[in-house]
Design an enzyme around this catalytic site. Sequence first.
Site, PDB file in Angstrom:
ATOM      1  N   ALA A 177       2.097 -14.524 -15.477  1.00  0.00           N
ATOM      2  CA  ALA A 177       0.714 -14.165 -15.806  1.00  0.00           C
ATOM      3  C   ALA A 177      -0.130 -14.341 -14.550  1.00  0.00           C
ATOM      4  CB  ALA A 177       0.200 -15.065 -16.920  1.00  0.00           C
ATOM      5  N   GLY A 190       5.407 -15.596 -17.469  1.00  0.00           N
ATOM      6  CA  GLY A 190       5.159 -14.456 -18.350  1.00  0.00           C
ATOM      7  C   GLY A 190       6.038 -13.257 -18.020  1.00  0.00           C
ATOM      8  N   GLU A 192       9.143 -13.816 -19.791  1.00  0.00           N
ATOM      9  CA  GLU A 192       8.884 -13.673 -21.231  1.00  0.00           C
ATOM     10  C   GLU A 192       8.826 -12.198 -21.658  1.00  0.00           C
ATOM     11  OE1 GLU A 192       5.470 -16.406 -20.780  1.00  0.00           O
ATOM     12  OE2 GLU A 192       6.322 -17.480 -22.489  1.00  0.00           O
ATOM     13  N   GLU A 247       5.806 -22.778 -15.770  1.00  0.00           N
ATOM     14  CA  GLU A 247       4.448 -23.096 -16.253  1.00  0.00           C
ATOM     15  C   GLU A 247       4.099 -24.567 -16.095  1.00  0.00           C
ATOM     16  OE1 GLU A 247       6.519 -21.048 -17.806  1.00  0.00           O
ATOM     17  OE2 GLU A 247       5.434 -19.292 -18.543  1.00  0.00           O
TER      18      GLU A 247
HETATM   19  C1  HXC Z   1      -1.372 -14.101  -9.381  1.00  0.00           C
HETATM   20  C2  HXC Z   1       0.278 -14.088  -7.803  1.00  0.00           C
HETATM   21  C3  HXC Z   1       1.207 -14.602  -8.730  1.00  0.00           C
HETATM   22  C4  HXC Z   1       0.741 -14.856 -10.043  1.00  0.00           C
HETATM   23  C5  HXC Z   1       2.199 -14.333  -6.856  1.00  0.00           C
HETATM   24  N1  HXC Z   1       0.942 -13.946  -6.674  1.00  0.00           N
HETATM   25  N2  HXC Z   1       2.388 -14.741  -8.104  1.00  0.00           N
HETATM   26  N3  HXC Z   1      -1.007 -13.839  -8.126  1.00  0.00           N
HETATM   27  N4  HXC Z   1      -0.550 -14.591 -10.315  1.00  0.00           N
HETATM   28  N5  HXC Z   1       1.532 -15.301 -11.002  1.00  0.00           N
HETATM   29  C6  HXC Z   1       0.353 -13.428  -5.427  1.00  0.00           C
HETATM   30  C7  HXC Z   1       0.110 -14.531  -4.412  1.00  0.00           C
HETATM   31  O1  HXC Z   1      -1.084 -15.211  -4.682  1.00  0.00           O
HETATM   32  C8  HXC Z   1       0.062 -13.732  -3.142  1.00  0.00           C
HETATM   33  O2  HXC Z   1      -1.191 -13.119  -3.027  1.00  0.00           O
HETATM   34  C9  HXC Z   1       1.085 -12.634  -3.376  1.00  0.00           C
HETATM   35  O3  HXC Z   1       1.239 -12.547  -4.788  1.00  0.00           O
HETATM   36  C10 HXC Z   1       2.438 -12.952  -2.782  1.00  0.00           C
HETATM   37  O4  HXC Z   1       2.857 -14.215  -3.227  1.00  0.00           O
HETATM   38  P1  HXC Z   1       3.271 -15.405  -2.238  1.00  0.00           P
HETATM   39  O5  HXC Z   1       3.124 -16.682  -2.996  1.00  0.00           O
HETATM   40  O6  HXC Z   1       2.548 -15.313  -0.952  1.00  0.00           O
HETATM   41  O7  HXC Z   1       4.816 -15.061  -2.013  1.00  0.00           O
HETATM   42  P2  HXC Z   1       6.016 -16.082  -1.766  1.00  0.00           P
HETATM   43  O8  HXC Z   1       5.609 -17.159  -0.815  1.00  0.00           O
HETATM   44  O9  HXC Z   1       7.183 -15.237  -1.399  1.00  0.00           O
HETATM   45  O10 HXC Z   1       6.278 -16.778  -3.162  1.00  0.00           O
HETATM   46  C11 HXC Z   1       6.677 -15.973  -4.278  1.00  0.00           C
HETATM   47  C12 HXC Z   1       6.569 -16.812  -5.595  1.00  0.00           C
HETATM   48  C13 HXC Z   1       5.159 -17.402  -5.660  1.00  0.00           C
HETATM   49  C14 HXC Z   1       7.619 -17.931  -5.537  1.00  0.00           C
HETATM   50  C15 HXC Z   1       6.885 -15.887  -6.745  1.00  0.00           C
HETATM   51  O11 HXC Z   1       4.195 -16.335  -5.492  1.00  0.00           O
HETATM   52  C16 HXC Z   1       4.878 -18.093  -6.963  1.00  0.00           C
HETATM   53  O12 HXC Z   1       5.315 -19.224  -7.184  1.00  0.00           O
HETATM   54  N6  HXC Z   1       4.095 -17.436  -7.828  1.00  0.00           N
HETATM   55  C17 HXC Z   1       3.664 -18.009  -9.076  1.00  0.00           C
HETATM   56  C18 HXC Z   1       4.802 -18.041 -10.052  1.00  0.00           C
HETATM   57  C19 HXC Z   1       4.386 -18.698 -11.351  1.00  0.00           C
HETATM   58  O13 HXC Z   1       3.986 -19.871 -11.365  1.00  0.00           O
HETATM   59  N7  HXC Z   1       4.425 -17.944 -12.484  1.00  0.00           N
HETATM   60  C20 HXC Z   1       4.037 -18.458 -13.765  1.00  0.00           C
HETATM   61  C21 HXC Z   1       2.549 -18.211 -13.968  1.00  0.00           C
HETATM   62  S1  HXC Z   1       1.996 -18.932 -15.493  1.00  0.00           S
HETATM   63  P3  HXC Z   1      -2.098 -13.293  -1.689  1.00  0.00           P
HETATM   64  O14 HXC Z   1      -3.377 -12.563  -2.049  1.00  0.00           O
HETATM   65  O15 HXC Z   1      -2.253 -14.752  -1.473  1.00  0.00           O
HETATM   66  O16 HXC Z   1      -1.286 -12.606  -0.623  1.00  0.00           O
HETATM   67  C22 HXC Z   1       2.511 -17.853 -16.682  1.00  0.00           C
HETATM   68  C23 HXC Z   1       2.091 -18.179 -18.080  1.00  0.00           C
HETATM   69  C24 HXC Z   1       2.413 -17.080 -19.074  1.00  0.00           C
HETATM   70  O17 HXC Z   1       3.183 -16.892 -16.426  1.00  0.00           O
HETATM   71  C25 HXC Z   1       1.692 -17.283 -20.396  1.00  0.00           C
HETATM   72  C26 HXC Z   1       0.213 -17.081 -20.317  1.00  0.00           C
HETATM   73  C27 HXC Z   1      -0.463 -17.122 -21.689  1.00  0.00           C
END
Ligand code: HXC
Length: 269
Positions: free
Chosen positions: A76, A121, A124, A144
């Site tokens: 998400a 997400g 999911e 998460e």
């Molecule tokens: C918004 C995101 C994002 C996310 C990545 N980006 N994941 N933006 N939401 N979930 C963006 C980063 O901010 C960055 O933007 C660009 O994508 C590239 O990501 P990087 O982090 O620079 O890449 P990298 O270092 O290669 O790392 C990749 C990654 C990391 C390991 C996937 O991005 C990461 O950990 N992302 C979050 C993963 C996560 O926690 N997902 C769960 C979310 S909670 P910029 O502008 O900085 O270049 C969820 C809940 C669901 O999903 C239910 C909700 C109700």
Amino acid sequence: MTDAATSTPTSDPVVRVELDGVVAVVTIDRPRALNALSAEVLGELERIFANLSTDAPGTRGVLLVGAGGRAFVAGADIRAMSSLGPAEAAELARLGHRAAAAIEALPVPVIACVDGFALGGGLEIALACDVIYATDASQFGQPEVHLGLVPGFGGTVRLPRAVGLARAKELIYTGRRIGIDEAVDSGLVVRRFPDRDALLDGARKTVEQIAANSASAVGIAKRVLVDAAGRPTDAASALEIGGFEEAFRTEDMHEGVAAFLEKREPRFT
Ligand code: HXC
């Protein structure tokens, strides 16, 4: 963020649909955010999957993919979530569940084609698809808890069904990422491919195999499989019996059985 509070499409489509014969390819297209699921993306997924049977009646299978080559979906949209209050967060979760439900309600199979990250997400949404195919470069996880969050788009429900309750608990409590070997061994991923081209080619071939069968039979089977999941044996069995009865009302069933007895190929309608 306004993006999280509404699902009004902006000018650039964040989800694209391409039709190619019996295959529909649905692409989540926000590569700069690793295809993170904003409310707009979720709304578009819900709309597209709810309308696909009507809009593209010749479709026999859907490939759900992420654009950009680095991620299926990295979760998400964390930036958009950061400004939400609890009630808005619940609304976002409901939107994600509706998108997942629309994928499950589509009477044709949906293959999640994962090439890169499928996290939170993103995993999911992949789990709401009928099967997950993935490249060797893929990584999966429910991270998460690293954010003080819990799965909100069906992870606590569908991940245990895919990998078993204990393994799902371990993945959700640790938030750790797993690679393709563990994803295949656990049953999360059904087939692995060396790269994206092989992945899409393999998924297309699966749809072509499905398309040779009765559309009504595949549709009934999907509905029973989806609806029976997690139900007690007697309730699930009743759904199967209902589906079997329904198949006997279809022309395809009479054609398929007649073709077998007449030693010829069936001509399904
Ligand atoms: C918004 C995101 C994002 C996310 C990545 N980006 N994941 N933006 N939401 N979930 C963006 C980063 O901010 C960055 O933007 C660009 O994508 C590239 O990501 P990087 O982090 O620079 O890449 P990298 O270092 O290669 O790392 C990749 C990654 C990391 C390991 C996937 O991005 C990461 O950990 N992302 C979050 C993963 C996560 O926690 N997902 C769960 C979310 S909670 P910029 O502008 O900085 O270049 C969820 C809940 C669901 O999903 C239910 C909700 C109700």
